[in-house]
Write a protein that holds these residues in place. Structure first.
Motif, PDB file in Angstrom:
ATOM      1  N   SER A 186      49.822  46.791  35.916  1.00 28.02           N
ATOM      2  CA  SER A 186      48.975  47.218  37.033  1.00 28.02           C
ATOM      3  C   SER A 186      47.737  47.950  36.546  1.00 28.02           C
ATOM      4  O   SER A 186      47.781  48.675  35.539  1.00 28.02           O
ATOM      5  N   ARG A 187      46.668  47.768  37.268  1.00 30.87           N
ATOM      6  CA  ARG A 187      45.459  48.563  37.090  1.00 30.87           C
ATOM      7  C   ARG A 187      45.771  50.045  37.207  1.00 30.87           C
ATOM      8  O   ARG A 187      45.159  50.894  36.542  1.00 30.87           O
ATOM      9  N   ARG A 215      44.022  53.779  35.776  1.00 33.24           N
ATOM     10  CA  ARG A 215      43.194  54.634  36.622  1.00 33.24           C
ATOM     11  C   ARG A 215      44.012  55.714  37.328  1.00 33.24           C
ATOM     12  O   ARG A 215      43.457  56.647  37.908  1.00 33.24           O
ATOM     13  N   GLY A 270      44.541  44.230  39.822  1.00 31.60           N
ATOM     14  CA  GLY A 270      44.113  45.219  40.796  1.00 31.60           C
ATOM     15  C   GLY A 270      44.768  44.877  42.130  1.00 31.60           C
ATOM     16  O   GLY A 270      45.854  44.294  42.168  1.00 31.60           O
ATOM     17  N   SER A 284      35.799  46.143  44.295  1.00 28.56           N
ATOM     18  CA  SER A 284      35.289  45.173  43.331  1.00 28.56           C
ATOM     19  C   SER A 284      33.846  44.815  43.658  1.00 28.56           C
ATOM     20  O   SER A 284      33.497  44.640  44.831  1.00 28.56           O
ATOM     21  N   ASP A 342      43.199  42.502  31.952  1.00 25.86           N
ATOM     22  CA  ASP A 342      42.814  43.085  33.234  1.00 25.86           C
ATOM     23  C   ASP A 342      42.427  41.970  34.191  1.00 25.86           C
ATOM     24  O   ASP A 342      41.588  41.129  33.874  1.00 25.86           O
ATOM     25  N   ASN A 360      41.297  42.433  37.682  1.00 32.56           N
ATOM     26  CA  ASN A 360      40.997  43.302  38.818  1.00 32.56           C
ATOM     27  C   ASN A 360      39.582  43.149  39.371  1.00 32.56           C
ATOM     28  O   ASN A 360      39.107  44.005  40.128  1.00 32.56           O
ATOM     29  N   HIS A 410      37.988  48.184  38.011  1.00 32.47           N
ATOM     30  CA  HIS A 410      38.260  49.310  37.105  1.00 32.47           C
ATOM     31  C   HIS A 410      38.041  48.826  35.693  1.00 32.47           C
ATOM     32  O   HIS A 410      38.676  47.876  35.236  1.00 32.47           O
ATOM     33  N   ARG A 435      37.933  49.768  31.616  1.00 36.31           N
ATOM     34  CA  ARG A 435      38.443  50.733  30.632  1.00 36.31           C
ATOM     35  C   ARG A 435      37.842  50.451  29.269  1.00 36.31           C
ATOM     36  O   ARG A 435      37.556  49.308  28.918  1.00 36.31           O
TER      37      ARG A 435
END
Length: 253
Positions: free
Chosen positions: A145-146, A150, A189, A212, A244, A246, A250, A252
Motif C-alpha cells: 500500500s501507498r 505516507r 494508492g 492524483s 508504486d 498510485n 505520493h 517517495r
C-alpha cells in the motif's frame, strides 16, 4: 501455463488479478475468507477451465498452510502466489489514539498484523517450500500500500502491517533468489472497487480523485496488470522491488 494462488479474490483487486492470469491461460485458485458468493462469481467469470475455489482464514497459521495445501491439491502445484487478502481500513476499524480504548487499539493491531503481515509470511513459507522441494522457479507478489510510505493516521495498524509486508518481500527476495524464486510488491494508492464506490460517490470523492495529478483514482485492472508483469519471467531482475501504482499521488525518494 502456470498455477496461481490469488488470495482475497472475491472481488476488487483480487478478482481482477485472477482474471488477468486466467486470460493468459494460467490456472487460478480463487481464495476467499467469508464471501463465498463473490468468489464463486469470480470463478465463473474466469476464461477457460481448470480453476479452483479455496477458503481459509489467513489470520490462523494453520489456516494459511491449509489454503496452500488445498490450492496445490486442486491445481497440482503452485507456481505463483499473489498475497492480496487483507484487513482493509474502514470506519469500523478506525483506531486513533485518544478516540479508542486500549482494548480496541490492541485488538485492531493484532488482527491487521495477523492477516496482512503474518498471514502473507505463512503463505510465502508454504508456497516457497513447495517450490524449493520441486526445484522449480516461481514468483510471489505482495499487494502492499501507498499508506506504508505516507502513513495512515486513522489506521496506523494498516500502514504498519503493509510496511512490514514490503520489508518481508525484500528479505524473501534475497533469501529465495538462489532458488529462482522472485518476490516483489505492488503499492497501490486509492483504487476504485465496488467496496469503495460509496466513498467515491460521496462528499469525499472529489478530494480522493484530486490526490492524483491525473484527476482520478486507480482501477483494479491497472493493479492486476502490474502484478501480472512482476510475476513474469521478464520481470525477474526486478525481484526485491516495490512498484508504486498510485498515479503520482505520493512520490517517495
Amino acid at each position: 501455463m502456470r498455477s496461481v494462488l490469488v488470495t482475497g479474490a472475491s472481488g476488487g483487486i483480487g478478482a481482477a488479478v485472477a482474471h488477468r492470469f486466467a486470460a493468459a491461460g494460467d490456472r487460478v485458485a480463487v481464495h476467499f475468507v467469508s464471501n463465498r458468493a463473490g468468489a464463486e462469481s469470480t470463478l465463473r467469470a474466469l476464461p477457460a477451465e481448470g480453476h479452483a475455489l479455496v477458503s481459509g482464514d489467513l489470520g490462523d497459521p494453520e489456516g494459511a498452510r491449509q489454503i496452500v495445501d488445498a490450492a496445490a491439491a486442486e491445481l497440482g502445484t503452485i507456481d505463483v502466489l499473489v498475497c492480496n487478502a487483507g484487513v482493509a481500513p474502514s470506519e469500523e476499524n478506525r483506531h486513533v489514539i485518544g478516540d479508542v480504548s486500549y482494548e480496541e487499539w490492541t485488538s485492531t493491531f493484532r488482527r491487521m498484523v495477523d492477516v496482512n503481515l503474518l498471514g502473507s509470511a505463512n503463505l510465502a513459507w508454504a508456497v516457497a517450500s513447495r517450490l524449493i522441494e520441486r526445484g522449480a522457479p516461481g514468483a510471489i507478489v505482495n499487494i502492499g500500500s501507498r499508506g506504508a510510505f505516507r502513513g495512515e493516521p486513522e489506521h496506523p495498524a494498516y500502514a504498519a502491517s503493509k510496511a512490514g509486508l514490503h520489508a518481508l518481500g525484500q528479505s524473501l527476495a534475497v533469501a529465495l533468489a538462489p532458488h529462482g524464486i522472485t518476490v516483489t510488491s505492488v503499492a497501490p494508492g486509492f483504487v476504485a472497487t465496488p467496496r469503495q464506490e460509496p466513498k467515491l460517490d460521496g462528499p469525499a470523492g472529489d478530494a480522493l480523485r484530486a490526490q492524483s495529478p491525473f484527476g482520478r483514482v486507480g482501477t483494479a485492472e491497472e493493479v492486476a496488470a502490474a502484478v501480472f508483469w512482476l510475476a513474469s519471467p521478464e520481470a525477474a531482475w526486478c525481484s526485491g522491488s516495490i512498484l508504486d501504482a498510485n498515479g503520482a499521488s505520493h512520490l517517495r525518494s
